[in-house]
Scaffold this motif. Structure first.
Motif, PDB file in Angstrom:
ATOM      1  N   MET A  29      -2.138  -6.380 -15.272  1.00 51.47           N
ATOM      2  CA  MET A  29      -0.733  -6.626 -14.949  1.00 51.47           C
ATOM      3  C   MET A  29       0.071  -6.908 -16.204  1.00 51.47           C
ATOM      4  O   MET A  29       1.222  -6.478 -16.333  1.00 51.47           O
ATOM      5  CB  MET A  29      -0.605  -7.788 -13.964  1.00 51.47           C
ATOM      6  CG  MET A  29      -1.015  -7.441 -12.549  1.00 51.47           C
ATOM      7  SD  MET A  29      -0.633  -8.731 -11.345  1.00 51.47           S
ATOM      8  CE  MET A  29      -2.042  -9.810 -11.515  1.00 51.47           C
ATOM      9  N   GLU A  30      -0.538  -7.625 -17.147  1.00 54.21           N
ATOM     10  CA  GLU A  30       0.152  -7.970 -18.385  1.00 54.21           C
ATOM     11  C   GLU A  30       0.305  -6.758 -19.297  1.00 54.21           C
ATOM     12  O   GLU A  30       1.362  -6.556 -19.915  1.00 54.21           O
ATOM     13  CB  GLU A  30      -0.636  -9.068 -19.104  1.00 54.21           C
ATOM     14  CG  GLU A  30       0.034  -9.601 -20.343  1.00 54.21           C
ATOM     15  CD  GLU A  30      -0.768 -10.717 -20.995  1.00 54.21           C
ATOM     16  OE1 GLU A  30      -0.560 -10.946 -22.201  1.00 54.21           O
ATOM     17  OE2 GLU A  30      -1.598 -11.343 -20.316  1.00 54.21           O
ATOM     18  N   ILE A  31      -0.733  -5.935 -19.379  1.00 57.30           N
ATOM     19  CA  ILE A  31      -0.735  -4.778 -20.283  1.00 57.30           C
ATOM     20  C   ILE A  31       0.158  -3.662 -19.749  1.00 57.30           C
ATOM     21  O   ILE A  31       0.874  -2.997 -20.511  1.00 57.30           O
ATOM     22  CB  ILE A  31      -2.169  -4.254 -20.469  1.00 57.30           C
ATOM     23  CG1 ILE A  31      -3.031  -5.291 -21.202  1.00 57.30           C
ATOM     24  CG2 ILE A  31      -2.187  -2.922 -21.198  1.00 57.30           C
ATOM     25  CD1 ILE A  31      -4.522  -5.045 -21.078  1.00 57.30           C
ATOM     26  N   THR A  52       1.234 -13.606  -8.778  1.00 61.73           N
ATOM     27  CA  THR A  52       1.575 -12.897 -10.018  1.00 61.73           C
ATOM     28  C   THR A  52       1.838 -11.418  -9.740  1.00 61.73           C
ATOM     29  O   THR A  52       2.763 -10.824 -10.318  1.00 61.73           O
ATOM     30  CB  THR A  52       0.442 -13.057 -11.046  1.00 61.73           C
ATOM     31  OG1 THR A  52       0.191 -14.443 -11.266  1.00 61.73           O
ATOM     32  CG2 THR A  52       0.790 -12.387 -12.363  1.00 61.73           C
ATOM     33  N   LEU A  53       1.041 -10.826  -8.861  1.00 66.11           N
ATOM     34  CA  LEU A  53       1.250  -9.427  -8.493  1.00 66.11           C
ATOM     35  C   LEU A  53       2.640  -9.225  -7.912  1.00 66.11           C
ATOM     36  O   LEU A  53       3.360  -8.289  -8.286  1.00 66.11           O
ATOM     37  CB  LEU A  53       0.179  -8.994  -7.483  1.00 66.11           C
ATOM     38  CG  LEU A  53       0.242  -7.554  -6.993  1.00 66.11           C
ATOM     39  CD1 LEU A  53      -0.047  -6.566  -8.117  1.00 66.11           C
ATOM     40  CD2 LEU A  53      -0.745  -7.332  -5.835  1.00 66.11           C
ATOM     41  N   GLY A  54       3.040 -10.100  -7.010  1.00 62.29           N
ATOM     42  CA  GLY A  54       4.371  -9.991  -6.420  1.00 62.29           C
ATOM     43  C   GLY A  54       5.469 -10.160  -7.449  1.00 62.29           C
ATOM     44  O   GLY A  54       6.445  -9.401  -7.474  1.00 62.29           O
ATOM     45  N   GLN A  55       5.308 -11.151  -8.341  1.00 55.68           N
ATOM     46  CA  GLN A  55       6.324 -11.403  -9.367  1.00 55.68           C
ATOM     47  C   GLN A  55       6.470 -10.230 -10.331  1.00 55.68           C
ATOM     48  O   GLN A  55       7.550 -10.015 -10.895  1.00 55.68           O
ATOM     49  CB  GLN A  55       5.971 -12.681 -10.131  1.00 55.68           C
ATOM     50  CG  GLN A  55       6.128 -13.948  -9.307  1.00 55.68           C
ATOM     51  CD  GLN A  55       5.546 -15.176  -9.996  1.00 55.68           C
ATOM     52  OE1 GLN A  55       4.762 -15.075 -10.939  1.00 55.68           O
ATOM     53  NE2 GLN A  55       5.933 -16.351  -9.515  1.00 55.68           N
ATOM     54  N   GLY A  65       6.225  -7.108  -9.499  1.00 59.16           N
ATOM     55  CA  GLY A  65       6.702  -5.918  -8.799  1.00 59.16           C
ATOM     56  C   GLY A  65       5.593  -5.049  -8.258  1.00 59.16           C
ATOM     57  O   GLY A  65       5.839  -3.931  -7.788  1.00 59.16           O
ATOM     58  N   GLY A  66       4.347  -5.549  -8.323  1.00 57.38           N
ATOM     59  CA  GLY A  66       3.207  -4.787  -7.816  1.00 57.38           C
ATOM     60  C   GLY A  66       3.106  -4.843  -6.311  1.00 57.38           C
ATOM     61  O   GLY A  66       3.857  -5.557  -5.634  1.00 57.38           O
ATOM     62  N   MET A  67       2.165  -4.081  -5.779  1.00 57.03           N
ATOM     63  CA  MET A  67       1.997  -3.944  -4.330  1.00 57.03           C
ATOM     64  C   MET A  67       0.574  -4.298  -3.903  1.00 57.03           C
ATOM     65  O   MET A  67      -0.403  -3.964  -4.580  1.00 57.03           O
ATOM     66  CB  MET A  67       2.277  -2.503  -3.900  1.00 57.03           C
ATOM     67  CG  MET A  67       3.748  -2.152  -3.798  1.00 57.03           C
ATOM     68  SD  MET A  67       4.559  -2.843  -2.326  1.00 57.03           S
ATOM     69  CE  MET A  67       3.713  -1.982  -0.996  1.00 57.03           C
ATOM     70  N   LEU A  68       0.467  -4.942  -2.743  1.00 51.10           N
ATOM     71  CA  LEU A  68      -0.801  -5.179  -2.068  1.00 51.10           C
ATOM     72  C   LEU A  68      -0.817  -4.416  -0.750  1.00 51.10           C
ATOM     73  O   LEU A  68       0.126  -4.520   0.042  1.00 51.10           O
ATOM     74  CB  LEU A  68      -0.987  -6.672  -1.773  1.00 51.10           C
ATOM     75  CG  LEU A  68      -2.192  -7.029  -0.895  1.00 51.10           C
ATOM     76  CD1 LEU A  68      -3.505  -6.763  -1.626  1.00 51.10           C
ATOM     77  CD2 LEU A  68      -2.130  -8.492  -0.436  1.00 51.10           C
ATOM     78  N   GLY A  69      -1.889  -3.646  -0.526  1.00 47.36           N
ATOM     79  CA  GLY A  69      -2.099  -2.996   0.763  1.00 47.36           C
ATOM     80  C   GLY A  69      -3.152  -3.763   1.547  1.00 47.36           C
ATOM     81  O   GLY A  69      -4.284  -3.938   1.077  1.00 47.36           O
ATOM     82  N   PHE A  70      -2.812  -4.218   2.740  1.00 53.27           N
ATOM     83  CA  PHE A  70      -3.740  -5.011   3.551  1.00 53.27           C
ATOM     84  C   PHE A  70      -4.807  -4.118   4.173  1.00 53.27           C
ATOM     85  O   PHE A  70      -4.510  -3.081   4.763  1.00 53.27           O
ATOM     86  CB  PHE A  70      -2.988  -5.759   4.651  1.00 53.27           C
ATOM     87  CG  PHE A  70      -2.036  -6.789   4.121  1.00 53.27           C
ATOM     88  CD1 PHE A  70      -2.509  -7.974   3.586  1.00 53.27           C
ATOM     89  CD2 PHE A  70      -0.671  -6.569   4.145  1.00 53.27           C
ATOM     90  CE1 PHE A  70      -1.626  -8.928   3.087  1.00 53.27           C
ATOM     91  CE2 PHE A  70       0.219  -7.511   3.660  1.00 53.27           C
ATOM     92  CZ  PHE A  70      -0.260  -8.694   3.126  1.00 53.27           C
ATOM     93  N   ILE A 100       8.324 -10.263   0.634  1.00 51.16           N
ATOM     94  CA  ILE A 100       8.216  -9.249   1.683  1.00 51.16           C
ATOM     95  C   ILE A 100       8.279  -7.831   1.123  1.00 51.16           C
ATOM     96  O   ILE A 100       7.789  -6.875   1.744  1.00 51.16           O
ATOM     97  CB  ILE A 100       9.307  -9.460   2.761  1.00 51.16           C
ATOM     98  CG1 ILE A 100       9.055  -8.591   4.006  1.00 51.16           C
ATOM     99  CG2 ILE A 100      10.696  -9.197   2.187  1.00 51.16           C
ATOM    100  CD1 ILE A 100       7.801  -8.932   4.775  1.00 51.16           C
ATOM    101  N   ASP A 101       8.838  -7.670  -0.087  1.00 49.62           N
ATOM    102  CA  ASP A 101       9.007  -6.330  -0.655  1.00 49.62           C
ATOM    103  C   ASP A 101       7.772  -5.819  -1.400  1.00 49.62           C
ATOM    104  O   ASP A 101       7.780  -4.698  -1.911  1.00 49.62           O
ATOM    105  CB  ASP A 101      10.198  -6.305  -1.618  1.00 49.62           C
ATOM    106  CG  ASP A 101      11.520  -6.553  -0.911  1.00 49.62           C
ATOM    107  OD1 ASP A 101      11.653  -6.150   0.264  1.00 49.62           O
ATOM    108  OD2 ASP A 101      12.413  -7.165  -1.529  1.00 49.62           O
ATOM    109  N   ASN A 102       6.712  -6.622  -1.448  1.00 46.64           N
ATOM    110  CA  ASN A 102       5.552  -6.284  -2.274  1.00 46.64           C
ATOM    111  C   ASN A 102       4.263  -6.112  -1.480  1.00 46.64           C
ATOM    112  O   ASN A 102       3.168  -6.164  -2.046  1.00 46.64           O
ATOM    113  CB  ASN A 102       5.351  -7.359  -3.343  1.00 46.64           C
ATOM    114  CG  ASN A 102       6.576  -7.506  -4.234  1.00 46.64           C
ATOM    115  OD1 ASN A 102       7.375  -8.424  -4.058  1.00 46.64           O
ATOM    116  ND2 ASN A 102       6.757  -6.590  -5.150  1.00 46.64           N
ATOM    117  N   ILE A 103       4.389  -5.875  -0.176  1.00 45.00           N
ATOM    118  CA  ILE A 103       3.213  -5.750   0.686  1.00 45.00           C
ATOM    119  C   ILE A 103       3.337  -4.520   1.574  1.00 45.00           C
ATOM    120  O   ILE A 103       4.430  -4.086   1.916  1.00 45.00           O
ATOM    121  CB  ILE A 103       2.990  -7.009   1.542  1.00 45.00           C
ATOM    122  CG1 ILE A 103       4.225  -7.330   2.397  1.00 45.00           C
ATOM    123  CG2 ILE A 103       2.622  -8.203   0.659  1.00 45.00           C
ATOM    124  CD1 ILE A 103       4.038  -8.517   3.336  1.00 45.00           C
ATOM    125  N   GLY A 104       2.171  -3.965   1.914  1.00 39.75           N
ATOM    126  CA  GLY A 104       2.113  -2.802   2.788  1.00 39.75           C
ATOM    127  C   GLY A 104       0.739  -2.722   3.425  1.00 39.75           C
ATOM    128  O   GLY A 104       0.001  -3.706   3.474  1.00 39.75           O
TER     129      GLY A 104
END
Length: 329
Positions: A166-168, A197-200, A202-207, A238-242
């Motif tokens: 995420m940092e790189i 941190t993923l949400g902050q 701008g990354g995405m999590l898929g459940f 709410i904008d970072n999950i799917g």
């Protein structure tokens, strides 16, 4: 099909593909699916898998077509088809050649995991005892993935490696199929700190709906699953999950062995469990196949999500992510 229903995007499946499943995608109004086309395959073997997909695109043009950009999700909706996006669960298709990153993107790959459970040339997998983080080659490959529009996927990666990725990475990363560790402590599920941190970033999590990643596994209830999504929305935004179901429909149990064992061991690797976990577990009753996405929508409404937020989780967040991250920087 009604025009006002939410987009439905499943950002990870590895089914035993067939006309039956393609038709179920259409019955379920699934607009797009990110499909795994490589686990341990090298470059040539991955191309052979693409050849097979080309045959399916040729045979079933009224059901599926290959997606390359977010616009193809909209085209799928307009033409009542499902857009298929290619992805890899391991960096093995690029072998040890950074130049293959761009080649794979041109062939249609849009996601690539830096690891699959084990240490790779790029980073550390979640099953290793020592997480040494992203490697020298990993840093270079991430930069090249950012340049061409191949999304960094850390679903099977260890914590330090994921934080470093995420940092790189100059572009948001994705965890295409996993759940929070607070809900079910599988090695593959992710900590609160990592998800925040993923949400902050701008990354995405898929459940994931894969039972080994669920609270109470195959007996997980729809209410429990959707309640977890609502709590994770508070954690990540709410904008970072799917959704990234990890649906492995119709696959024989030998495929689990292939996923875990690949070519790196002569033994059977049972992953986090024992011999009793060797095969595919039964799916929860409320999600058997692509026709069941409506159950998740209803479950999310039942735990208090607004129609707008349900739409974001079911596909609109992934669509925005596709729009922003699939083309060269």
């Amino acid at each position: 099909m009604t025009s006002h229903r939410p987009y439905r995007i499943d950002n990870l499946q590895y089914a035993k593909w067939s006309e039956k499943i393609f038709r179920q995608m259409r019955e379920g109004d699934v607009d797009a699916v990110h499909v795994t086309i490589a686990y341990h395959e090298n470059f040539r073997e991955t191309v052979l898998n693409m050849e097979q997909w080309n045959r399916w695109f040729e045979q079933f043009p009224d059901l599926i077509f290959q997606g390359f950009t977010g616009a193809d999700v909209r085209l799928a909706r307009e033409t009542n088809r499902t857009a298929i996006y290619f992805g890899y669960q391991n960096p093995s298709p690029i072998e040890d050649d950074i130049g293959l990153v761009e080649i794979h993107h041109k062939l249609g790959a849009r996601f690539m995991q830096l690891t699959y459970n084990n240490q790779s040339l790029l980073a550390t997998g979640c099953y290793e005892d020592d997480d040494t983080g992203v490697t020298r080659m990993g840093r270079e490959v991430i930069a090249e993935m950012n340049r061409v529009g191949l999304v960094v996927d850390m679903s099977h990666s260890a914590d330090r490696s994921t934080f470093e990725a995420m940092e790189i990475s100059s572009r948001p990363i994705a965890i295409t199929h996993a759940n929070p560790a607070y809900w079910h402590p599988a090695l593959r599920n992710k900590s609160d700190d990592l998800l925040k941190t993923l949400g902050q970033s701008g990354g995405m999590l898929g459940f994931s709906v894969y039972p080994h990643h669920l609270h109470n596994k195959s007996d997980c209830t729809l209410d429990d699953f959707c309640g977890m999504i609502a709590r994770t929305a508070d954690l990540m935004g709410i904008d970072n999950i799917g959704i990234g179901t990890d649906l492995c429909q119709d696959q024989p149990d030998s495929i689990v062995e292939w996923m875990r064992t690949g070519r790196w061991t002569k033994k059977i690797d049972y992953g986090e469990g024992s011999a009793s976990d060797a095969g595919f577990p039964p799916m929860p009753s409320w999600f058997k196949d692509n026709r069941d996405f409506g159950n998740i929508e209803q479950g999310l409404k039942a735990v208090g999500l607004t129609d707008e937020d349900v739409g974001k989780v079911m596909g609109e967040n992934w669509l925005r992510f596709y729009d922003e991250n699939f083309e060269p920087a």
